[in-house]
Design an enzyme around this catalytic site. Structure first.
Site, PDB file in Angstrom:
ATOM      1  N   LYS A  22      22.953 -67.123  34.479  1.00 38.97           N
ATOM      2  CA  LYS A  22      23.098 -65.710  33.822  1.00 38.97           C
ATOM      3  C   LYS A  22      23.933 -65.754  32.765  1.00 38.97           C
ATOM      4  O   LYS A  22      23.718 -64.726  31.746  1.00 38.97           O
ATOM      5  CB  LYS A  22      24.034 -64.875  34.858  1.00 38.97           C
ATOM      6  CG  LYS A  22      23.164 -64.571  36.036  1.00 38.97           C
ATOM      7  CD  LYS A  22      24.047 -63.673  37.184  1.00 38.97           C
ATOM      8  CE  LYS A  22      23.199 -63.180  38.388  1.00 38.97           C
ATOM      9  NZ  LYS A  22      24.034 -62.272  39.073  1.00 38.97           N
ATOM     10  N   LYS A  25      12.160 -67.773  40.999  1.00 41.96           N
ATOM     11  CA  LYS A  25      12.213 -66.866  42.314  1.00 41.96           C
ATOM     12  C   LYS A  25      12.207 -65.565  41.877  1.00 41.96           C
ATOM     13  O   LYS A  25      12.231 -65.001  40.775  1.00 41.96           O
ATOM     14  CB  LYS A  25      13.461 -67.210  42.850  1.00 41.96           C
ATOM     15  CG  LYS A  25      14.676 -66.830  42.391  1.00 41.96           C
ATOM     16  CD  LYS A  25      15.919 -66.868  43.345  1.00 41.96           C
ATOM     17  CE  LYS A  25      16.967 -65.729  42.766  1.00 41.96           C
ATOM     18  NZ  LYS A  25      17.600 -65.199  43.711  1.00 41.96           N
ATOM     19  N   LYS A  27      15.831 -59.417  41.441  1.00 39.26           N
ATOM     20  CA  LYS A  27      16.115 -58.292  40.932  1.00 39.26           C
ATOM     21  C   LYS A  27      16.258 -58.217  39.408  1.00 39.26           C
ATOM     22  O   LYS A  27      15.927 -56.937  38.797  1.00 39.26           O
ATOM     23  CB  LYS A  27      17.250 -57.333  41.517  1.00 39.26           C
ATOM     24  CG  LYS A  27      17.169 -56.955  42.976  1.00 39.26           C
ATOM     25  CD  LYS A  27      18.572 -56.552  43.351  1.00 39.26           C
ATOM     26  CE  LYS A  27      19.015 -57.218  44.780  1.00 39.26           C
ATOM     27  NZ  LYS A  27      20.147 -57.588  44.897  1.00 39.26           N
TER      28      LYS A  27
HETATM   29  P1  ADP Z   1      18.492 -61.346  43.143  1.00 41.20           P
HETATM   30  O1  ADP Z   1      18.405 -62.676  42.893  1.00 41.20           O
HETATM   31  O2  ADP Z   1      17.102 -60.722  43.288  1.00 41.20           O
HETATM   32  O3  ADP Z   1      19.336 -60.464  42.274  1.00 41.20           O
HETATM   33  P2  ADP Z   1      20.741 -61.353  45.131  1.00 41.20           P
HETATM   34  O4  ADP Z   1      21.331 -62.520  44.315  1.00 41.20           O
HETATM   35  O5  ADP Z   1      21.292 -60.113  45.228  1.00 41.20           O
HETATM   36  O6  ADP Z   1      19.135 -61.270  44.576  1.00 41.20           O
HETATM   37  O7  ADP Z   1      20.322 -61.993  46.432  1.00 41.20           O
HETATM   38  C1  ADP Z   1      20.688 -61.172  47.760  1.00 41.20           C
HETATM   39  C2  ADP Z   1      20.153 -62.122  48.892  1.00 41.20           C
HETATM   40  O8  ADP Z   1      18.733 -62.390  49.001  1.00 41.20           O
HETATM   41  C3  ADP Z   1      20.669 -63.641  49.079  1.00 41.20           C
HETATM   42  O9  ADP Z   1      21.051 -63.934  50.085  1.00 41.20           O
HETATM   43  C4  ADP Z   1      19.832 -64.226  48.298  1.00 41.20           C
HETATM   44  O10 ADP Z   1      19.667 -65.826  48.669  1.00 41.20           O
HETATM   45  C5  ADP Z   1      18.220 -63.607  48.789  1.00 41.20           C
HETATM   46  N1  ADP Z   1      17.216 -64.003  48.033  1.00 41.20           N
HETATM   47  C6  ADP Z   1      17.362 -63.263  46.628  1.00 41.20           C
HETATM   48  N2  ADP Z   1      15.998 -63.559  45.970  1.00 41.20           N
HETATM   49  C7  ADP Z   1      15.408 -64.408  46.930  1.00 41.20           C
HETATM   50  C8  ADP Z   1      13.977 -65.012  47.022  1.00 41.20           C
HETATM   51  N3  ADP Z   1      13.350 -64.631  45.599  1.00 41.20           N
HETATM   52  N4  ADP Z   1      13.635 -65.599  48.041  1.00 41.20           N
HETATM   53  C9  ADP Z   1      14.458 -65.776  49.246  1.00 41.20           C
HETATM   54  N5  ADP Z   1      15.756 -65.042  49.307  1.00 41.20           N
HETATM   55  C10 ADP Z   1      16.019 -64.587  48.077  1.00 41.20           C
END
Ligand code: ADP
Ligand code: TRP
Length: 336
Positions: free
Chosen positions: A113, A200, A203
């Site tokens: 990040k 991956k 958001k």
């Molecule tokens: P992002 O990476 O989209 O900002 P967050 O970090 O807020 O999402 O993640 C919230 C939850 O969702 C966490 O438990 C994270 O491990 C899970 N998560 C986020 N992206 C994925 C993904 N692409 N596949 C599986 N789990 C995910």
């Protein structure tokens, strides 16, 4: 023996996507009957990167509504907003003062990040994992269901509890903090982007077409899947490192239709993309339809949601209080 305690949370940064649901929230739903569960909307984490102040409260409410729409039942679980329980910030400070700086500097998520943010990196972003440790340790959580990407943060929370608090201020017979375990389910733990099967779904990715959001209308889902990256191989297969998109999309299809990989393999291995994509589209739209209907109901009745969050705050506060007091006492603060 009481039920094992579970805590998890997601940031309120806009709409949740398939990765959040399949990697995290779906597992929460399975745990709520057998475990004592706490699920929070981690709004204090959401301000560790530059954020929009006009949007934060809406996003927090919407995220709580999406939890419930996904099947998190407020009569079984404690659902709350992180910043409503002040103990999170206080424990974070206490843990900050015992956590070595270099433990934070090597966190992968921080490194990734901070490259993206350049000059905008705040102290809060570096401190993000300590706040997350506070979230977990406050509730004496036994298990923390998260996607694979959060494993390193969980390990940090364990190290802080064991090495920096229990070993220094407690004793083996009388640990001050419980050491939590990560709970990472294999299937769904890494849903990949629609536009690049090697990164991956997230958001924070700029391109909205790289993800399917839980609240995307059917037309948009159709469009996104239609445009999703594919390859020129014949047939479809799991597990070929040269074909990450095939592996990802088949995997999503398997989860959404409740099938195992073998049955998807026999259904789809001879198909081309042109035949498979409409199937995936239908499966996605039907899986999301009940969530979207329930969400609409909830968000149109904010009083009901406010009541759930108020009750959640009270239950969370009373669970957090004892732990915070234990740490304050162990660290030697005056209490009168
Ligand atoms: P992002 O990476 O989209 O900002 P967050 O970090 O807020 O999402 O993640 C919230 C939850 O969702 C966490 O438990 C994270 O491990 C899970 N998560 C986020 N992206 C994925 C993904 N692409 N596949 C599986 N789990 C995910
Ligand atoms: N860092 C987590 C994520 O990005 C969100 C989070 C904050 C969390 N506090 C937590 C997850 C406590 C589990 C437990 O997904």
């Amino acid at each position: 023996m009481g039920r094992l305690r579970v805590l998890s949370g997601v940031q309120p940064t806009g709409a949740l996507h398939l990765g959040n649901w399949l990697g995290a929230i779906r597992n929460w739903v399975d745990l709520q009957k057998s475990h004592e569960t706490f699920f929070c909307v981690v709004d204090l984490h959401a301000i560790t990167s530059p954020h929009n102040a006009d949007q934060l409260s809406k996003d927090s409410l919407s995220t709580a509504a999406q939890y419930i729409a996904c099947g998190i039942d407020p009569s079984e679980c404690t659902i709350f907003i992180q910043s409503h329980v002040k103990a999170h910030s206080e424990l974070c400070w206490l843990l900050n003062c015992v956590t070595p700086l270099n433990w934070l500097e090597r966190m992968i998520q921080y490194k990734e990040k901070s490259i993206k943010l350049g000059d905008n990196v705040s102290v809060g972003l570096l401190d993000y994992p300590v706040l997350m440790a506070a979230d977990i340790l406050l509730y004496d959580a036994d298990l923390v269901p998260v996607g694979e990407d959060q494993k390193q943060h969980l390990e940090l929370a364990r190290d802080i509890a064991q090495q920096r608090i229990n070993a220094r201020f407690g004793s083996e017979e009388k640990p001050i903090l419980k050491t939590p375990k990560p709970m990472i389910l294999k299937e769904g733990s890494r849903i990949m982007s629609l536009t690049d099967g090697r990164t991956k779904m997230s958001k924070s990715a700029e391109n909205d077409s790289s993800r399917i959001n839980l609240l995307d209308p059917p037309d948009l889902i159709k469009k996104k899947i239609k445009r999703a990256k594919t390859d020129a191989h014949l047939g479809l297969e799991f597990g070929n490192p040269e074909r990450p998109e095939a592996d990802n999309l088949l995997g999503i299809y398997a989860i959404l239709t409740g099938q195992n990989n073998d049955s998807v393999k026999s259904e789809c291995s001879q198909m081309g993309w042109g035949k498979f994509k409409p199937l995936l589209t239908d499966a996605t739209i039907s899986a999301l339809e009940p969530i979207q209907l329930r969400y609409k109901d909830l968000i149109d009745n904010p009083e009901e949601l406010h009541k759930v969050l108020q009750e959640g705050r009270e239950k969370a506060e009373s669970a957090a209080e004892g732990t915070l007091q234990r740490v304050r006492n162990a660290l030697g603060f005056l209490s009168i």
